[in-house]
Scaffold this motif. Sequence first.
Motif, short mmCIF file in Angstrom:
data_model
loop_
_atom_site.label_atom_id
_atom_site.label_comp_id
_atom_site.label_asym_id
_atom_site.label_seq_id
_atom_site.Cartn_x
_atom_site.Cartn_y
_atom_site.Cartn_z
N SER A 171 0.75 -1.23 0.02
CA SER A 171 0.09 -0.01 -0.07
C SER A 171 0.82 1.20 -0.09
O SER A 171 0.26 2.31 -0.12
N SER A 172 2.13 1.22 0.13
CA SER A 172 2.91 2.17 0.33
C SER A 172 4.54 1.75 -0.38
O SER A 172 4.69 0.61 -0.31
N THR A 178 6.92 -2.27 -9.17
CA THR A 178 7.14 -1.77 -10.37
C THR A 178 6.12 -2.81 -11.40
O THR A 178 6.55 -3.96 -11.09
N ILE A 179 5.41 -2.44 -12.00
CA ILE A 179 4.51 -3.27 -12.85
C ILE A 179 4.85 -2.98 -14.17
O ILE A 179 4.69 -2.08 -14.88
N VAL A 180 5.38 -4.11 -14.88
CA VAL A 180 5.56 -4.03 -16.45
C VAL A 180 4.46 -4.84 -17.06
O VAL A 180 4.19 -6.19 -16.84
N THR A 181 3.73 -4.15 -17.87
CA THR A 181 2.55 -5.08 -18.67
C THR A 181 2.38 -4.51 -19.91
O THR A 181 2.58 -3.57 -20.37
N ARG A 237 -2.90 4.26 -8.91
CA ARG A 237 -2.36 3.66 -7.66
C ARG A 237 -1.11 4.57 -7.56
O ARG A 237 0.16 3.87 -8.15
N PRO A 238 -0.97 5.46 -7.04
CA PRO A 238 0.47 5.93 -6.81
C PRO A 238 1.52 5.10 -6.18
O PRO A 238 2.59 5.57 -6.30
N GLN A 239 1.26 4.20 -5.62
CA GLN A 239 2.28 3.35 -4.98
C GLN A 239 2.82 2.48 -5.99
O GLN A 239 3.98 1.72 -5.75
#
Length: 259
Positions: A117-118, A124-127, A139-141
Amino acid sequence: MSRDARWQALLELLVERGRLEVEEAATTLGVSVATIRRDFDQLAEQQMLVRTRGGAVAHGVSYELPLRYKTARQASEKQRIAKAVADLVSPGEVVGLTGGTTTTEVARALSLHPELSSGTPALTIVTNALNIANELAVRPQFKIVVTGGVARPQSYELIGPLADGVLSQISLDVAVLGVGAFDATHGTTAHDEGEAGINRLLCERAERVVVAADSTKLGQRAFARICATDQVDVLVTDTGIAEETAARFREAGVEVVAV
């Protein structure tokens, strides 16, 4: 029943049976023959089925429902699978997510996970999936990296050499694969060769590979190969998996998590 609900039901019946007669479909769904004829005609115009005299057939054995018509299938199983996958991810990791209904649920589970949540960033999401990037971008996190490429409307996934170029420059801690099918002998497969190619690159760039698939996809094969079974570290599925199927995966070196 709304038109979208009827279309979803008709397409799922076609996937299961391969062929549907107008009268049979009308009786099953409790609507008029005229309504079914109109539905078949409109779905044929969108190239989602092939119209025949008195009915319709699926395009072939590798027939694939567009993502928007698959969201209700195995929904509770996919949500449990997604939560279990999210529990395998640690804060600060770089996570690759392919497209698909199960990986979309994984993205949602990651966004709700209390340990994620923080942070700067928490993940880091790679999609290559536009719908997943759209959901997580608020989602700023999370730091969201989209591969680029040409959008495939059936799955909202980006494919092609532009996506290849991005993936060749990055490294992942874990790749989470949504698959068309997974068999202990034949490995992971997808319905589309373009998607399979991008998914294969995600596997090659990852330290760990997790397959998120409900039990209906296990012991099956689809058209295009993604990776061999020995490249998969963990299979997260539901409790509907047959024990002999689970045993074959374990013998191949895959950890099986059934939820």
